[in-house]
Motif scaffolding. Structure first.
Motif, PDB file in Angstrom:
ATOM      1  N   SER A  28       0.818  -1.216   0.000  1.00 34.91           N
ATOM      2  CA  SER A  28       0.000   0.000   0.000  1.00 34.91           C
ATOM      3  C   SER A  28       0.850   1.264   0.000  1.00 34.91           C
ATOM      4  O   SER A  28       0.402   2.320  -0.442  1.00 34.91           O
ATOM      5  CB  SER A  28      -0.934   0.001   1.215  1.00 34.91           C
ATOM      6  OG  SER A  28      -0.191  -0.078   2.428  1.00 34.91           O
ATOM      7  N   ALA A  29       2.107   1.180   0.490  1.00 29.91           N
ATOM      8  CA  ALA A  29       2.985   2.349   0.505  1.00 29.91           C
ATOM      9  C   ALA A  29       3.259   2.842  -0.911  1.00 29.91           C
ATOM     10  O   ALA A  29       3.331   4.054  -1.164  1.00 29.91           O
ATOM     11  CB  ALA A  29       4.292   2.014   1.209  1.00 29.91           C
ATOM     12  N   GLY A  30       3.403   1.910  -1.850  1.00 26.03           N
ATOM     13  CA  GLY A  30       3.648   2.295  -3.234  1.00 26.03           C
ATOM     14  C   GLY A  30       2.460   3.000  -3.844  1.00 26.03           C
ATOM     15  O   GLY A  30       2.615   4.004  -4.556  1.00 26.03           O
ATOM     16  N   ILE A  31       1.271   2.477  -3.583  1.00 24.33           N
ATOM     17  CA  ILE A  31       0.050   3.118  -4.077  1.00 24.33           C
ATOM     18  C   ILE A  31      -0.131   4.477  -3.421  1.00 24.33           C
ATOM     19  O   ILE A  31      -0.500   5.458  -4.070  1.00 24.33           O
ATOM     20  CB  ILE A  31      -1.179   2.223  -3.812  1.00 24.33           C
ATOM     21  CG1 ILE A  31      -0.990   0.844  -4.441  1.00 24.33           C
ATOM     22  CG2 ILE A  31      -2.445   2.887  -4.337  1.00 24.33           C
ATOM     23  CD1 ILE A  31      -0.835   0.868  -5.937  1.00 24.33           C
ATOM     24  N   SER A  32       0.127   4.546  -2.113  1.00 27.61           N
ATOM     25  CA  SER A  32       0.014   5.804  -1.380  1.00 27.61           C
ATOM     26  C   SER A  32       0.919   6.868  -1.975  1.00 27.61           C
ATOM     27  O   SER A  32       0.531   8.034  -2.090  1.00 27.61           O
ATOM     28  CB  SER A  32       0.364   5.576   0.091  1.00 27.61           C
ATOM     29  OG  SER A  32       0.366   6.787   0.809  1.00 27.61           O
ATOM     30  N   LYS A  33       2.129   6.466  -2.376  1.00 26.69           N
ATOM     31  CA  LYS A  33       3.071   7.419  -2.969  1.00 26.69           C
ATOM     32  C   LYS A  33       2.512   8.015  -4.253  1.00 26.69           C
ATOM     33  O   LYS A  33       2.662   9.226  -4.520  1.00 26.69           O
ATOM     34  CB  LYS A  33       4.387   6.701  -3.250  1.00 26.69           C
ATOM     35  CG  LYS A  33       5.444   7.513  -4.012  1.00 26.69           C
ATOM     36  CD  LYS A  33       5.954   8.663  -3.180  1.00 26.69           C
ATOM     37  CE  LYS A  33       7.225   9.262  -3.790  1.00 26.69           C
ATOM     38  NZ  LYS A  33       7.043   9.809  -5.126  1.00 26.69           N
ATOM     39  N   ILE A  34       1.840   7.208  -5.050  1.00 27.72           N
ATOM     40  CA  ILE A  34       1.259   7.701  -6.293  1.00 27.72           C
ATOM     41  C   ILE A  34       0.212   8.770  -6.015  1.00 27.72           C
ATOM     42  O   ILE A  34       0.211   9.856  -6.610  1.00 27.72           O
ATOM     43  CB  ILE A  34       0.645   6.543  -7.099  1.00 27.72           C
ATOM     44  CG1 ILE A  34       1.747   5.618  -7.613  1.00 27.72           C
ATOM     45  CG2 ILE A  34      -0.194   7.080  -8.263  1.00 27.72           C
ATOM     46  CD1 ILE A  34       1.230   4.372  -8.277  1.00 27.72           C
ATOM     47  N   PHE A  35      -0.685   8.476  -5.076  1.00 28.76           N
ATOM     48  CA  PHE A  35      -1.737   9.438  -4.757  1.00 28.76           C
ATOM     49  C   PHE A  35      -1.173  10.696  -4.096  1.00 28.76           C
ATOM     50  O   PHE A  35      -1.633  11.816  -4.354  1.00 28.76           O
ATOM     51  CB  PHE A  35      -2.801   8.795  -3.867  1.00 28.76           C
ATOM     52  CG  PHE A  35      -3.639   7.765  -4.576  1.00 28.76           C
ATOM     53  CD1 PHE A  35      -4.219   8.047  -5.791  1.00 28.76           C
ATOM     54  CD2 PHE A  35      -3.850   6.509  -4.018  1.00 28.76           C
ATOM     55  CE1 PHE A  35      -4.995   7.101  -6.457  1.00 28.76           C
ATOM     56  CE2 PHE A  35      -4.615   5.564  -4.669  1.00 28.76           C
ATOM     57  CZ  PHE A  35      -5.186   5.855  -5.893  1.00 28.76           C
ATOM     58  N   ASP A  36      -0.162  10.535  -3.234  1.00 30.69           N
ATOM     59  CA  ASP A  36       0.475  11.694  -2.606  1.00 30.69           C
ATOM     60  C   ASP A  36       1.116  12.598  -3.651  1.00 30.69           C
ATOM     61  O   ASP A  36       1.064  13.828  -3.538  1.00 30.69           O
ATOM     62  CB  ASP A  36       1.533  11.238  -1.597  1.00 30.69           C
ATOM     63  CG  ASP A  36       0.930  10.778  -0.277  1.00 30.69           C
ATOM     64  OD1 ASP A  36      -0.231  11.132  -0.007  1.00 30.69           O
ATOM     65  OD2 ASP A  36       1.615  10.065   0.477  1.00 30.69           O
ATOM     66  N   ASP A  37       1.720  11.982  -4.663  1.00 28.61           N
ATOM     67  CA  ASP A  37       2.328  12.767  -5.737  1.00 28.61           C
ATOM     68  C   ASP A  37       1.279  13.583  -6.481  1.00 28.61           C
ATOM     69  O   ASP A  37       1.524  14.738  -6.861  1.00 28.61           O
ATOM     70  CB  ASP A  37       3.068  11.851  -6.718  1.00 28.61           C
ATOM     71  CG  ASP A  37       4.366  11.303  -6.144  1.00 28.61           C
ATOM     72  OD1 ASP A  37       4.835  11.841  -5.113  1.00 28.61           O
ATOM     73  OD2 ASP A  37       4.905  10.335  -6.711  1.00 28.61           O
TER      74      ASP A  37
END
Length: 320
Positions: A28-37
């Motif tokens: 989920s950290a990888g997906i979270s990074k996309i949305f944060d970007d």
């Protein structure tokens, strides 16, 4: 619909990298990074704000605004309606402090200039203050950073059984019937009071989009332990709520960043309102609820950033 469309486009941008593979490898950290970007881009906020009324600011959890104009000795009540617009409910005559200018110290007989929370409703007050009173958050974090002191700035009523002077010692006083009207109309926990010598300024959508994208860019630098990018958002005149100046705060944060800890940071209930400062024309208060989790520290609570626009980005003057 516009926001959903933009989100879908953003997801399609990453389709070539295979979103499922990212999740498989990074969780989920990888997906979270996309949305944060995406949240850190001004384009996202330009699209989100396009159909909203943002003339008063950006509000996710504030439903009522009280605005006090010291020049006209008036207090206005605004309520949030559809599409983030605020409508004028009522305009009240008000008594304010005897002396002109911004409050600096205890007993100077001035009503402060700034934006404040309503911390408490007092139902059992001395009859001089009418039937009730709302306690404001003066002095706020920025007030304290600037060396201001004093306390007990209320929005209250008029004496029940006696006359009063034409001025207060710094509070805002209105007719008792008007105060009871406000009590019935608002949830004080979801209200702010804006006090200035002049009228409430209008904020441009472009400015709000910039402030919101900067907020998430600042969060990303914090989350990713990018110390220099994080520090670039702080003004050289910055002062923390604990009294730390910029140099001391830099050393304090450098020690924390050196731990290089993985952390989760979530911002919700974001509110942005113009902040009246005689020396700065484009200052803003950003309020939000923060959830922070790392190996060594956990925090959940309200946060305040006092910022102004400098070279196309916000610069933090004070923080709580």
């Amino acid at each position: 619909m516009r926001i959903i469309f933009f989100l879908l486009i953003s997801l399609q941008m990453y389709a070539s990298q295979n979103l499922i593979d990212i999740y498989q490898k990074e969780g989920s950290a990888g997906i979270s990074k996309i949305f944060d970007d995406v949240l850190a881009t001004k384009d996202y906020w330009d699209n989100k704000l396009a159909d909203q009324n943002t003339s008063f600011g950006y509000f996710e959890s504030i439903n009522h605004l009280l605005t006090c104009n010291k020049e006209t000795s008036s207090l206005k009540l605004y309520s949030k309606e559809f599409n983030n617009s605020f409508i004028l409910e009522k305009n009240f005559s008000a008594f304010i402090g005897e002396k002109q200018g911004d409050k600096q110290r205890e007993g100077d007989l001035k009503t402060p200039i700034g934006v404040y929370r309503l911390l408490q409703k007092l139902d059992n007050v001395d009859s001089f203050y009418g039937p009730l009173a709302f306690v404001t958050s003066y002095p706020n974090t920025l007030d304290k950073a600037k060396g201001k002191n004093g306390s007990g700035i209320w929005v209250h009523g008029l004496p029940l059984n006696q006359s009063r002077d034409d001025f207060t010692k710094g509070c805002i006083a209105i007719d008792n019937s008007d105060l009871k009207y406000i009590e019935a109309e608002i949830d004080f926990r979801k209200a702010l009071i804006y006090i200035d010598q002049d009228r409430y300024p209008e904020i441009k959508k472009d400015t709000l989009a910039l402030l919101l994208s900067d907020l998430y860019t600042w969060k990303q630098a914090w989350k990713e332990n990018d110390f220099q990018s994080y520090l670039n958002f702080y003004d050289s005149d910055f002062k923390h709520k604990n009294g730390l100046n910029f140099k001391r705060y830099k050393r304090y944060k450098q020690r924390i960043f050196n731990k290089n800890e993985s952390k989760q940071i979530l911002f919700t209930n974001i509110n942005i309102i113009p902040y009246p400062m005689t020396e700065l024309k484009e200052a803003y208060l950003i309020l939000f609820y923060e959830e922070y989790n790392s190996k060594s520290y956990t925090f959940k609570g309200k946060k305040e950033l006092y910022v102004y626009l400098k070279d196309g980005h916000f610069s933090i003057l004070s923080e709580q």
